[in-house]
Design a protein around this motif. Structure first.
Motif, mmCIF file in Angstrom:
data_model
loop_
_atom_site.group_PDB
_atom_site.id
_atom_site.type_symbol
_atom_site.label_atom_id
_atom_site.label_comp_id
_atom_site.label_asym_id
_atom_site.label_seq_id
_atom_site.Cartn_x
_atom_site.Cartn_y
_atom_site.Cartn_z
ATOM 1 N N HIS A 125 0.846 -1.195 0.000
ATOM 2 C CA HIS A 125 0.000 0.000 0.000
ATOM 3 C C HIS A 125 0.885 1.250 0.000
ATOM 4 C CE1 HIS A 125 0.838 0.303 4.348
ATOM 5 N NE2 HIS A 125 0.629 -0.995 4.365
ATOM 6 N N GLN A 179 -2.818 2.905 -2.195
ATOM 7 C CA GLN A 179 -3.851 1.942 -2.584
ATOM 8 C C GLN A 179 -3.273 0.543 -2.392
ATOM 9 O OE1 GLN A 179 -4.776 2.676 -6.694
ATOM 10 N NE2 GLN A 179 -2.991 1.574 -7.449
ATOM 11 N N TYR A 180 -4.147 -0.357 -2.022
ATOM 12 C CA TYR A 180 -3.712 -1.709 -1.722
ATOM 13 C C TYR A 180 -3.594 -2.535 -3.011
ATOM 14 C CZ TYR A 180 -4.608 -0.721 3.181
ATOM 15 O OH TYR A 180 -4.568 -0.189 4.437
#
Length: 217
Positions: A77, A81-82
């Motif tokens: 991340h 964002q993962y």
């Protein structure tokens, strides 16, 4: 050529995947994943579309590879964002361990064979004899077991020399001898043939051309 645009696959993986507790389906899924090493994990549907598996089956196969410590999935991340990143480090670790174990086993077996030669000859081997022994393995591709069997064969015939052992190995190679049982079969055939062609002593010889008849009284 398209055949040259292939994925580099370690030979030991194709040869020994069953020893890593993998089946053929898991192997194909793993090969699919190898092109994503260090990259974002592809979707299950994306993989399923290229295979004869359903999305659920692909997911199950990948879960199995994780449980068998062949792949790892890391969550990244760093960019707010993962994303799931696939890693093949567990597979590489297992392959390295297996390769090292095989190398050690081969060295121990070679050392054992080397010692048996020295015991049989009752002396240290000369540099040329050591070179010949390595040539049988590396160039002629005889197995350690076959070389040991050839040594035993030479000892049994009381013809202990590297030249004689080399002739045995050459003959076995021509006869497509691959195993110890094959070598025993060839040796038994040789012994049987030798007994059948044994010279009969005091065999009478008659001059048929000049009319000598052994049955004449």
């Amino acid at each position: 050529m398209l055949i040259n645009q292939h994925l580099a696959v370690p030979h030991i993986l194709l040869k020994d995947y069953r020893h890593l507790n993998m089946n053929e389906t898991e192997l194909v899924v793993l090969l699919k994943l190898m092109q994503f090493d260090g990259k974002e994990m592809p979707g299950f549907k994306e993989l399923a579309d290229e295979m004869s598996l359903t999305t659920e089956q692909v997911a199950a196969q990948i879960q199995g590879l994780i449980q068998k410590d062949l792949i790892a999935i890391h969550v990244d991340h760093s960019h707010q964002q993962y994303s799931e990143i696939i890693s093949l480090e567990p597979l590489d670790r297992q392959l390295q361990a297996r390769y090292q174990a095989q190398t050690v086993s081969h060295e121990l077996s070679f050392n054992t064979l080397f010692e048996r030669f020295e015991v049989a000859f009752s002396r240290p081997l000369t540099p040329i004899e050591m070179q010949t022994l390595n040539h049988w393995l590396d160039s002629d591709h005889h197995s350690l077991d076959i070389i040991q069997a050839a040594l035993d064969e030479a000892v049994s015939h009381d013809k202990l020399s590297f030249k004689y052992i080399d002739r045995i190995l050459l003959n076995w190679q021509k006869r497509n001898v691959k195993t110890i049982d094959d070598s025993k079969t060839v040796s038994n055939d040789f012994k049987t043939g030798r007994k059948m062609t044994k010279t009969i002593e005091n065999f009478p010889v008659f001059d048929w051309v000049n009319g000598e008849n052994p049955y004449a009284k």
